[in-house]
Scaffold this motif. Structure first.
Motif, short mmCIF file in Angstrom:
data_model
loop_
_atom_site.label_atom_id
_atom_site.label_comp_id
_atom_site.label_asym_id
_atom_site.label_seq_id
_atom_site.Cartn_x
_atom_site.Cartn_y
_atom_site.Cartn_z
N UNK A 155 0.84 -1.19 0.00
CA UNK A 155 0.00 0.00 0.00
C UNK A 155 0.88 1.25 0.00
N UNK A 156 0.44 2.30 -0.71
CA UNK A 156 1.24 3.54 -0.70
C UNK A 156 1.21 4.18 0.69
N UNK A 157 2.20 4.98 0.96
CA UNK A 157 2.25 5.66 2.27
C UNK A 157 1.45 6.95 2.25
N UNK A 158 1.29 7.53 1.07
CA UNK A 158 0.53 8.77 0.97
C UNK A 158 -0.42 8.65 -0.23
N UNK A 159 -1.43 9.50 -0.23
CA UNK A 159 -2.40 9.51 -1.32
C UNK A 159 -1.78 10.13 -2.56
N UNK A 175 -8.26 7.54 5.67
CA UNK A 175 -8.72 6.20 5.28
C UNK A 175 -7.54 5.31 4.94
N UNK A 176 -6.56 5.86 4.20
CA UNK A 176 -5.39 5.06 3.85
C UNK A 176 -4.62 4.66 5.11
N UNK A 177 -4.56 5.57 6.09
CA UNK A 177 -3.87 5.25 7.34
C UNK A 177 -4.58 4.10 8.05
N UNK A 178 -5.91 4.12 8.06
CA UNK A 178 -6.65 3.03 8.71
C UNK A 178 -6.43 1.71 8.00
N UNK A 183 -3.77 -3.70 7.99
CA UNK A 183 -2.80 -4.67 7.46
C UNK A 183 -1.71 -4.96 8.49
N UNK A 184 -1.22 -3.93 9.16
CA UNK A 184 -0.14 -4.11 10.13
C UNK A 184 -0.60 -4.96 11.32
N UNK A 185 -1.87 -4.80 11.69
CA UNK A 185 -2.37 -5.52 12.87
C UNK A 185 -2.96 -6.88 12.52
N UNK A 186 -2.89 -7.32 11.27
CA UNK A 186 -3.51 -8.58 10.85
C UNK A 186 -3.16 -9.76 11.76
N UNK A 187 -1.91 -9.95 12.19
CA UNK A 187 -1.62 -11.10 13.05
C UNK A 187 -2.42 -11.12 14.35
#
Length: 733
Positions: A155-159, A175-178, A183-187
């Motif tokens: 995913x891109x870091x910025x829009x 929204x992109x941050x969420x 994704x980061x918290x998936x585990x």
């Protein structure tokens, strides 16, 4: 609803049938006349009835009166829910700053149950309902198809500035941050994406329904695995039995489809909406966002009066009096003054004060619903009846137009279609068999020369001649030595000569049988040509038997005999064709034996003075043995020559025989007195097997039109049944 589900299914089938006709023969008359028909519109009308009836069912089927609490974040929505339910921050989180509630919760009063049931996402529902909307909103393309792909996705870091211009960038950035946080918290939540219903103690509910606190682990977001939460507890309110509270998603949150989620909750889950507005220094006036919230509630109400359905609660807790007054005046002057004689219901109360909430909010709301719910129910039910009536009349009108069109398109009956198929099949078989018979006629012509057969006969004759001249399989010298030895034993030449002629005659008959392979080949060619003449459609009767032509013919005959209505004459004709006898022993050997008579030691008539024995008596010497070899060789050569002459006549005879067989088969199969009737039986018994390819061509159009006729009649009956039922319900008679 069952009736309208049936109507929807039939309209969809009708659409498929019409589409099939258009796709099969786009330029046909039927396709042109049906072009104006709109089955999709009919199906849409039926779907609208089902949606309307489903809303009614959800409304009247609830076992509780549900109050929905709505409003923008940070206005005291969660605080009001705590006051009504008796729960606290551990179960219904509230706080300052960012929104806290992450999962829509339903809270029900129960004196016996206390706990929470969490409906978990499946991997598929999580990707489709949570992740896919982010991808669509952010323009990131299709969402990952599985969790592993989601975990790997870059995913891109910025829009992208080109993807989001101006006002869109501040919305899409969070929204992109969420999405990246998910994704980061998936585990932390991946193992819980099971689709199961999970029971959780209320003391542990916060992590499952709320965004993490500021000091919480950044990579722990269990709420992402939760699809829905249902909480049961004892409300601190007397004389309450069947009461439910619905924590609607906060308006204004930067999540995809937030408004649609809110609307779904308003329409399907609640009987009354409390919109919370807290007049702070920056929120003391009725704003555009507040008006949008009421408009959203109006969309959910559809036909009921939104003022029966809605309360604006001014949450006065910890607010300056002047701000409360300002908001109250603004509601009176700007909202209700523009609403006519009956404005929106407005109540002022401290959402954190449980007693005030019970007395000033809950009791008045329940008193109002005691009279308003029946009124709203009646309006909703009346509207559902009106919608069904209107859509039924619309479909009926479309059916009237369809009937006019169908009356201009003649569709043959099933019997007519079967007879036409039988006649067409019989004509096709007749034409194809006649071409085959003409080929047999050409081979039977006296001027036709079977070069392949002649070459085979010459080849066999040469092999026999080489065998003779080479000493009958042992060499001249060896043959003569054996003859001389036998002369001495028998003290005569005739016994050896007689035995040797018999041996040579039998061996020559055997060796000339080598032409049998070509005779059998001609018979197989005959059968193959017959099967080809019957055509591929008739071969379908065999159900894959084969691949030899005679196996296919035998399978055809068996199928015709075993049909529900047997076709014995056609089967017998096939049996006759299978009885062709064209082998060496049957066709050639009887005539060839006469050519070999010269190799008998004596004539059949011993009174004949030209008996062969007079030629076989030789001196019992080496010279006599040589002379006997020459005489026997001469007789064998004469027999071979005569046999070759017999075989040279065989191609013409064989061709005449096969032509006669072919003529008889074609005549009996197509023109016997029972042929026409049995072809009709054949078409009726095996139509699915003989015509499996009716998905194309004019025949498919006919089948499609017949299906359209049937579905239109069924749909008309369903619509006609609906109209009287609605009339009875409306009049009560």
């Amino acid at each position: 609803m069952d009736r309208w589900r049936h109507i929807l299914r039939v309209t969809e089938e009708l659409g498929d049938a019409v589409a099939g006709i258009r796709a099969t023969e786009p330029g046909s008359t039927a396709a042109g006349l049906l072009a104006s028909l709109d089955p999709a519109g009919m199906a849409k009308a039926a779907g609208e009835c089902l949606d309307t009836l489903s809303t009614v069912r959800s409304r009247v089927n609830r076992g509780t009166v549900n109050l929905g609490v709505s409003g923008r974040a940070r206005n005291g929505k969660s605080t009001l829910l705590q006051s009504l339910s008796g729960l606290d921050d551990r179960q219904i989180p509230s706080g300052r700053g960012q929104p806290v509630t992450a999962v829509r919760s339903k809270i029900y009063h129960s004196l016996t149950d206390r706990g929470a049931r969490l409906t978990m996402h499946t991997e598929r529902s999580f990707l489709e309902e949570v992740i896919a909307p982010y991808h669509a909103e952010l323009g990131l393309g299709p969402a990952p198809r599985d969790l592993s792909a989601f975990a790997r996705h870059l995913y891109p870091r910025v829009i992208d500035d080109e993807a989001a211009e101006g006002a869109a960038r501040p919305t899409l950035g969070p929204m992109l941050a969420r999405l990246r946080e998910a994704q980061q918290a998936l585990p932390s939540y991946r193992a819980y994406l099971t689709g199961e219903i999970r029971t959780v103690d209320l003391a542990d509910i916060r992590d499952w329904v709320a965004y993490p606190e500021a000091d919480a682990e950044p990579d722990r977001r269990l709420y992402l695995a939760v699809r829905d939460a249902t909480i049961t507890c004892a409300f601190p309110i007397e004389d309450v039995t069947a009461l439910g509270l619905v924590d609607l998603p906060g308006l204004g949150e930067l999540t995809p489809d937030a408004e649609e989620h809110h609307l779904a909750g308003l329409r399907n889950d609640i009987d009354f909406a409390i919109v919370v507005k807290r007049p702070t220094d920056t929120n003391a006036m009725w704003a555009r966002e507040d008006a949008d919230a009421l408009q959203l509630i109006g969309r959910a109400c559809a036909v009921a009066d939104v003022r029966d359905f809605t309360l604006v609660l001014v949450n006065t807790g910890a607010c300056l009096p002047e701000n409360v007054t300002a908001l109250h005046d603004d509601l009176r002057d700007r909202l209700n003054a523009a609403s006519g004689d009956r404005g929106y219901w407005v109540i002022l109360a401290d959402g954190a004060d449980g007693d005030a909430v019970r007395e000033q909010v809950l009791h008045p709301v329940l008193d109002h619903l005691a009279t308003a719910l029946p009124r709203m129910d009646e309006v909703v039910i009346e509207d559902a009846i009106a919608v069904c009536r209107d859509r039924g009349e619309r479909i009926g009108s479309d059916l009237d137009e369809l009937s006019k069109t169908l009356r201009t398109l003649a569709v043959p009956t099933l019997t007519e279609q079967m007879i036409a198929r039988a006649e067409t099949l019989r004509a096709q078989v007749a034409a194809s068999l006649q071409v085959w018979v003409e080929g047999l006629r050409g081979r039977a012509d006296k001027d036709y020369e079977d070069e392949e057969f002649f070459e085979r006969v010459a080849e066999v004759h040469a092999e026999v001649r080489e065998w003779m001249l080479g000493g009958f399989g042992e060499g001249p010298e060896a043959w003569q030595e054996r003859a001389l030895s036998r002369f001495r034993v028998d003290r005569a030449s005739l016994p050896f000569a007689s035995a040797e002629l018999n041996r040579i005659r039998v061996e020559m008959a055997r060796r000339f049988s080598a032409v049998d392979d070509l005779l059998l080949q001609r018979r197989d060619e005959y059968w193959a040509g017959l099967v080809a003449g019957l055509g591929t459609r008739m071969v379908r009767l065999t159900n894959g038997h084969g691949p030899r032509p005679q196996d296919l013919m035998a399978a055809m005959a068996e199928a015709l005999r075993d049909a529900p209505d047997p076709c014995p004459s056609l089967a017998e004709t096939l049996d006759f064709a299978l009885d062709v006898r064209l082998d060496y022993r049957t066709r050639v050997l009887p005539r060839l034996r006469r050519a070999l008579d010269v190799l008998f030691p004596e004539e059949d008539d011993p009174r004949d003075g030209n008996a062969a024995t007079t030629l076989l008596a030789v001196p019992r010497t080496a010279e006599g043995a040589a002379e006997l070899f020459n005489r026997v060789t001469q007789l064998a050569r004469q027999a071979a020559y005569d046999a070759q002459a017999v075989l040279a006549q065989e191609p013409g005879t064989t061709a005449q025989v096969l032509f006669a067989y072919g003529e008889q088969f074609e005549d009996a199969f197509v023109r016997s007195d029972s042929s026409e009737a049995e072809f009709r039986r054949l078409a009726a018994a095996f139509q699915d097997r003989l015509w499996p390819d009716e998905g194309t061509g004019p025949q498919a159009v006919t089948e499609g039109l017949r299906k359209v006729h049937r579905l239109a009649a069924e749909l008309r009956t369903l619509i006609a049944d609906e109209r009287p039922r609605i009339a009875v319900e409306r009049t009560g008679r």
